[in-house]
Design a protein around this motif. Structure first.
Motif, PDB file in Angstrom:
ATOM      1  N   LEU A  93       4.409 -19.001   2.515  1.00  0.00           N
ATOM      2  CA  LEU A  93       3.521 -19.982   2.671  1.00  0.00           C
ATOM      3  C   LEU A  93       4.208 -21.065   3.530  1.00  0.00           C
ATOM      4  O   LEU A  93       5.395 -21.357   3.146  1.00  0.00           O
ATOM      5  CB  LEU A  93       2.991 -20.774   1.404  1.00  0.00           C
ATOM      6  N   PHE A  94       3.786 -21.650   4.625  1.00  0.00           N
ATOM      7  CA  PHE A  94       4.205 -22.590   5.133  1.00  0.00           C
ATOM      8  C   PHE A  94       3.608 -23.896   5.048  1.00  0.00           C
ATOM      9  O   PHE A  94       2.224 -24.062   5.597  1.00  0.00           O
ATOM     10  CB  PHE A  94       4.368 -22.577   7.044  1.00  0.00           C
ATOM     11  N   CYS A  95       4.239 -24.628   4.333  1.00  0.00           N
ATOM     12  CA  CYS A  95       3.475 -25.932   3.804  1.00  0.00           C
ATOM     13  C   CYS A  95       3.596 -27.287   4.960  1.00  0.00           C
ATOM     14  O   CYS A  95       4.891 -27.672   4.886  1.00  0.00           O
ATOM     15  CB  CYS A  95       4.031 -26.243   2.578  1.00  0.00           C
ATOM     16  N   LYS A  96       2.806 -27.555   5.637  1.00  0.00           N
ATOM     17  CA  LYS A  96       2.814 -28.543   6.616  1.00  0.00           C
ATOM     18  C   LYS A  96       2.336 -30.062   6.019  1.00  0.00           C
ATOM     19  O   LYS A  96       2.771 -31.183   6.507  1.00  0.00           O
ATOM     20  CB  LYS A  96       1.945 -28.226   7.812  1.00  0.00           C
ATOM     21  N   GLY A  97       1.628 -29.942   4.915  1.00  0.00           N
ATOM     22  CA  GLY A  97       1.331 -31.131   4.183  1.00  0.00           C
ATOM     23  C   GLY A  97       1.493 -31.169   2.703  1.00  0.00           C
ATOM     24  O   GLY A  97       1.566 -30.013   2.143  1.00  0.00           O
ATOM     25  N   LYS A  98       1.279 -32.063   2.061  1.00  0.00           N
ATOM     26  CA  LYS A  98       1.214 -31.952   0.492  1.00  0.00           C
ATOM     27  C   LYS A  98      -0.086 -31.585   0.125  1.00  0.00           C
ATOM     28  O   LYS A  98      -1.326 -31.520   0.708  1.00  0.00           O
ATOM     29  CB  LYS A  98       1.282 -33.564  -0.189  1.00  0.00           C
ATOM     30  N   ALA A  99      -0.184 -30.934  -1.327  1.00  0.00           N
ATOM     31  CA  ALA A  99      -1.227 -30.534  -1.864  1.00  0.00           C
ATOM     32  C   ALA A  99      -1.511 -31.245  -3.078  1.00  0.00           C
ATOM     33  O   ALA A  99      -0.654 -32.179  -3.945  1.00  0.00           O
ATOM     34  CB  ALA A  99      -1.031 -29.005  -2.521  1.00  0.00           C
ATOM     35  N   SER A 100      -2.784 -31.544  -3.294  1.00  0.00           N
ATOM     36  CA  SER A 100      -3.433 -32.502  -4.342  1.00  0.00           C
ATOM     37  C   SER A 100      -3.271 -31.725  -5.764  1.00  0.00           C
ATOM     38  O   SER A 100      -3.798 -30.574  -5.776  1.00  0.00           O
ATOM     39  CB  SER A 100      -4.749 -32.791  -4.107  1.00  0.00           C
ATOM     40  N   LEU A 101      -2.795 -32.535  -6.658  1.00  0.00           N
ATOM     41  CA  LEU A 101      -2.682 -31.663  -7.939  1.00  0.00           C
ATOM     42  C   LEU A 101      -3.707 -32.093  -8.694  1.00  0.00           C
ATOM     43  O   LEU A 101      -4.256 -33.291  -9.258  1.00  0.00           O
ATOM     44  CB  LEU A 101      -1.348 -32.513  -8.602  1.00  0.00           C
ATOM     45  N   MET A 102      -4.423 -31.034  -9.003  1.00  0.00           N
ATOM     46  CA  MET A 102      -5.777 -31.025  -9.842  1.00  0.00           C
ATOM     47  C   MET A 102      -5.594 -31.058 -11.308  1.00  0.00           C
ATOM     48  O   MET A 102      -6.119 -31.601 -12.098  1.00  0.00           O
ATOM     49  CB  MET A 102      -6.763 -30.075  -9.529  1.00  0.00           C
ATOM     50  N   ASP A 103      -4.670 -30.137 -11.666  1.00  0.00           N
ATOM     51  CA  ASP A 103      -4.447 -30.069 -13.156  1.00  0.00           C
ATOM     52  C   ASP A 103      -2.851 -29.818 -13.376  1.00  0.00           C
ATOM     53  O   ASP A 103      -2.191 -28.788 -12.766  1.00  0.00           O
ATOM     54  CB  ASP A 103      -5.127 -28.738 -13.716  1.00  0.00           C
ATOM     55  N   GLY A 104      -2.198 -30.489 -14.301  1.00  0.00           N
ATOM     56  CA  GLY A 104      -0.722 -30.610 -14.455  1.00  0.00           C
ATOM     57  C   GLY A 104      -0.057 -31.684 -14.279  1.00  0.00           C
ATOM     58  O   GLY A 104       1.266 -31.740 -14.220  1.00  0.00           O
ATOM     59  N   GLN A 105      -0.623 -32.803 -14.123  1.00  0.00           N
ATOM     60  CA  GLN A 105      -0.158 -34.083 -13.995  1.00  0.00           C
ATOM     61  C   GLN A 105       1.092 -34.422 -15.031  1.00  0.00           C
ATOM     62  O   GLN A 105       2.105 -35.000 -14.790  1.00  0.00           O
ATOM     63  CB  GLN A 105      -1.055 -35.211 -13.963  1.00  0.00           C
ATOM     64  N   HIS A 106       0.636 -34.298 -16.212  1.00  0.00           N
ATOM     65  CA  HIS A 106       1.739 -34.498 -17.207  1.00  0.00           C
ATOM     66  C   HIS A 106       2.889 -33.575 -17.278  1.00  0.00           C
ATOM     67  O   HIS A 106       3.821 -34.042 -17.644  1.00  0.00           O
ATOM     68  CB  HIS A 106       0.979 -34.717 -18.666  1.00  0.00           C
ATOM     69  N   ARG A 107       2.552 -32.365 -17.033  1.00  0.00           N
ATOM     70  CA  ARG A 107       3.505 -31.330 -16.977  1.00  0.00           C
ATOM     71  C   ARG A 107       4.524 -31.560 -16.124  1.00  0.00           C
ATOM     72  O   ARG A 107       5.761 -31.549 -16.116  1.00  0.00           O
ATOM     73  CB  ARG A 107       2.801 -29.867 -16.664  1.00  0.00           C
ATOM     74  N   MET A 108       3.825 -32.044 -14.734  1.00  0.00           N
ATOM     75  CA  MET A 108       4.971 -32.215 -13.649  1.00  0.00           C
ATOM     76  C   MET A 108       5.885 -33.556 -14.112  1.00  0.00           C
ATOM     77  O   MET A 108       6.752 -33.503 -13.788  1.00  0.00           O
ATOM     78  CB  MET A 108       4.133 -32.593 -12.594  1.00  0.00           C
ATOM     79  N   GLY A 109       5.041 -34.530 -14.618  1.00  0.00           N
ATOM     80  CA  GLY A 109       5.698 -35.662 -15.316  1.00  0.00           C
ATOM     81  C   GLY A 109       6.839 -35.338 -16.165  1.00  0.00           C
ATOM     82  O   GLY A 109       8.105 -35.886 -16.033  1.00  0.00           O
ATOM     83  N   GLY A 110       6.586 -34.607 -16.885  1.00  0.00           N
ATOM     84  CA  GLY A 110       7.695 -34.156 -17.878  1.00  0.00           C
ATOM     85  C   GLY A 110       8.774 -33.373 -17.279  1.00  0.00           C
ATOM     86  O   GLY A 110       9.767 -33.710 -17.929  1.00  0.00           O
ATOM     87  N   ILE A 111       8.392 -32.469 -16.433  1.00  0.00           N
ATOM     88  CA  ILE A 111       9.420 -31.778 -15.542  1.00  0.00           C
ATOM     89  C   ILE A 111      10.467 -32.632 -14.902  1.00  0.00           C
ATOM     90  O   ILE A 111      11.582 -32.561 -14.798  1.00  0.00           O
ATOM     91  CB  ILE A 111       8.583 -30.741 -14.830  1.00  0.00           C
ATOM     92  N   ASP A 112       9.712 -33.629 -14.278  1.00  0.00           N
ATOM     93  CA  ASP A 112      10.640 -34.598 -13.451  1.00  0.00           C
ATOM     94  C   ASP A 112      11.715 -35.321 -14.482  1.00  0.00           C
ATOM     95  O   ASP A 112      12.548 -35.585 -13.996  1.00  0.00           O
ATOM     96  CB  ASP A 112       9.443 -35.609 -12.820  1.00  0.00           C
ATOM     97  N   LYS A 113      11.047 -35.673 -15.343  1.00  0.00           N
ATOM     98  CA  LYS A 113      11.855 -36.583 -16.310  1.00  0.00           C
ATOM     99  C   LYS A 113      13.152 -35.705 -17.081  1.00  0.00           C
ATOM    100  O   LYS A 113      14.332 -35.813 -17.162  1.00  0.00           O
ATOM    101  CB  LYS A 113      11.038 -36.852 -17.547  1.00  0.00           C
ATOM    102  N   TYR A 114      12.871 -34.065 -17.430  1.00  0.00           N
ATOM    103  CA  TYR A 114      13.581 -33.418 -17.939  1.00  0.00           C
ATOM    104  C   TYR A 114      14.489 -33.204 -16.989  1.00  0.00           C
ATOM    105  O   TYR A 114      15.972 -32.918 -17.300  1.00  0.00           O
ATOM    106  CB  TYR A 114      12.886 -32.049 -18.308  1.00  0.00           C
ATOM    107  N   THR A 115      14.171 -32.731 -15.784  1.00  0.00           N
ATOM    108  CA  THR A 115      15.231 -32.350 -14.482  1.00  0.00           C
ATOM    109  C   THR A 115      15.965 -33.529 -14.121  1.00  0.00           C
ATOM    110  O   THR A 115      17.342 -33.175 -13.948  1.00  0.00           O
ATOM    111  CB  THR A 115      14.540 -31.554 -13.482  1.00  0.00           C
ATOM    112  N   ARG A 116      15.630 -34.704 -14.227  1.00  0.00           N
ATOM    113  CA  ARG A 116      16.619 -35.835 -13.778  1.00  0.00           C
ATOM    114  C   ARG A 116      17.440 -36.007 -15.004  1.00  0.00           C
ATOM    115  O   ARG A 116      18.799 -36.210 -14.625  1.00  0.00           O
ATOM    116  CB  ARG A 116      15.865 -36.879 -13.608  1.00  0.00           C
ATOM    117  N   GLU A 117      17.138 -35.901 -16.050  1.00  0.00           N
ATOM    118  CA  GLU A 117      18.144 -36.140 -17.333  1.00  0.00           C
ATOM    119  C   GLU A 117      18.921 -35.222 -17.541  1.00  0.00           C
ATOM    120  O   GLU A 117      20.133 -35.229 -18.128  1.00  0.00           O
ATOM    121  CB  GLU A 117      17.178 -36.431 -18.396  1.00  0.00           C
TER     122      GLU A 117
END
Length: 330
Positions: free
Chosen positions: A100-124
């Motif tokens: 896939l060639f991604c030229k723009g961002k995709a809208s997140l429909m389901d998984g907002q809290h999973r991505m938030g948790g992933i962001d927190k975990y990977t930063r920590e």
């Protein structure tokens, strides 16, 4: 808002169709995924937003879950690429496999809290994770909102009872509660339901038994004994009650004995009984002594009797005081 400064490429993508809509399945590193997605909050000026504000506690809980290591698996997030991702197959003989060639961002429909948790975990942890995804090539805004609504209103959780059943190998009280449901020598065998769906004659759920067992074993001296002994003690205590009040135990409509408010009261009082039956300085509980104390109970359990209006934990505590005085007279 949804533009990318540089094109991002995702490899090893499977293209498929779902109900006539083109979709892509693969995964991306979390560091890439966090750049690739955006959320449409419910208060977007366009009126086409739908996402709730992020619940930081849920994100923290998911980050904590991820810290468990390899056992912390999770489901794919759901995206709408809105025609900003282009699929190119590697080989014309395998037209559904490519990049896939991604030229723009995709809208997140389901998984907002999973991505938030992933962001927190990977930063920590200064780490990266592979995040599985399913992305629709293009949904219009109305289709996107409708799908979000369906996911969040039509899907039914498994419920607390089945959840306890699934955790029986890793949680002692879940195991004991499950055994009380499935063993034929248990007083709950004929009146209980594991999946949480009540039916005629089966009005006590696994979650109910789980909670009442927590009350029965609340003291650390009891909670520290093995799960096998917890089961033996619980079987002895509840089955002695059933034997003493056989008609009341088996008739949910006419008697309140197996209503949750009364079971909780019996467990609150039973906690004191078990401690009384525990040898000084030892972890052994005298089963014969339990039976002796329970047999002192004498109560009108009828639905139209003195317990008719008993409700909630406050009602359970009030009744437990009376039950304790009967079983453990001064």
């Amino acid at each position: 808002m949804n533009t990318l400064p540089n094109q991002i490429v995702i490899e090893n993508v499977i293209q498929c169709k779902m109900r006539g809509k083109v979709a892509y399945q693969s995964h991306f590193p979390s560091s890439v995924g966090l750049q690739l997605i955006y959320v449409k909050p419910f208060d977007l000026p366009s009126g086409k937003g739908y996402q709730r504000p992020v619940d930081s506690k849920r994100c923290e809980d998911f980050a904590s879950y991820l810290s468990k290591g390899e056992d912390a698996l999770f489901t794919p997030i759901l995206l709408n690429a809105a025609s900003s991702w282009e699929f190119i197959c590697y080989d014309r003989h395998r037209p559904s496999y490519g990049r896939l060639f991604c030229k723009g961002k995709a809208s997140l429909m389901d998984g907002q809290h999973r991505m938030g948790g992933i962001d927190k975990y990977t930063r920590e942890t200064n780490s990266d994770l592979n995040v599985p995804f399913l992305a629709f090539h293009s949904l219009d805004e109305d289709e996107e909102v409708k799908l979000f609504d369906t996911i969040n209103t039509k899907a039914k959780g498994i419920g607390p009872s089945l959840s306890k059943f699934l955790r029986r190998d890793s949680d002692d009280i879940s195991w004991v509660a499950t055994e009380l449901m499935i063993r034929k020598d248990s007083p709950f065998y004929n009146i209980g339901t594991i999946i949480g769906k009540r039916s005629k004659g089966r009005h006590v759920t696994l979650q109910n038994v789980y909670r009442t067992l927590h009350l029965l074993t609340a003291d650390y001296r009891i909670s520290s004994i093995s799960k096998e002994e917890k089961l033996t003690v619980a079987l002895t205590y509840y089955d002695t009650i059933r034997q003493n009040f056989a008609a009341e135990w088996s008739d949910y409509k006419e008697f309140r004995l197996t209503h949750i408010v009364c079971l909780d009261a019996l467990s609150l009082a039973g906690n004191h009984v078990l401690l009384k039956c525990m040898s000084e300085g030892k972890k052994h509980i005298d089963l014969t002594a339990i039976q002796r104390h329970v047999k002192r109970l004498s109560l009108d359990w009828s639905s139209q009797g003195p317990l008719k209006y008993l409700k909630g934990m406050s009602g359970s505590r009030t009744l437990a005081t009376d039950l304790k005085e009967q079983m453990l007279p001064h």
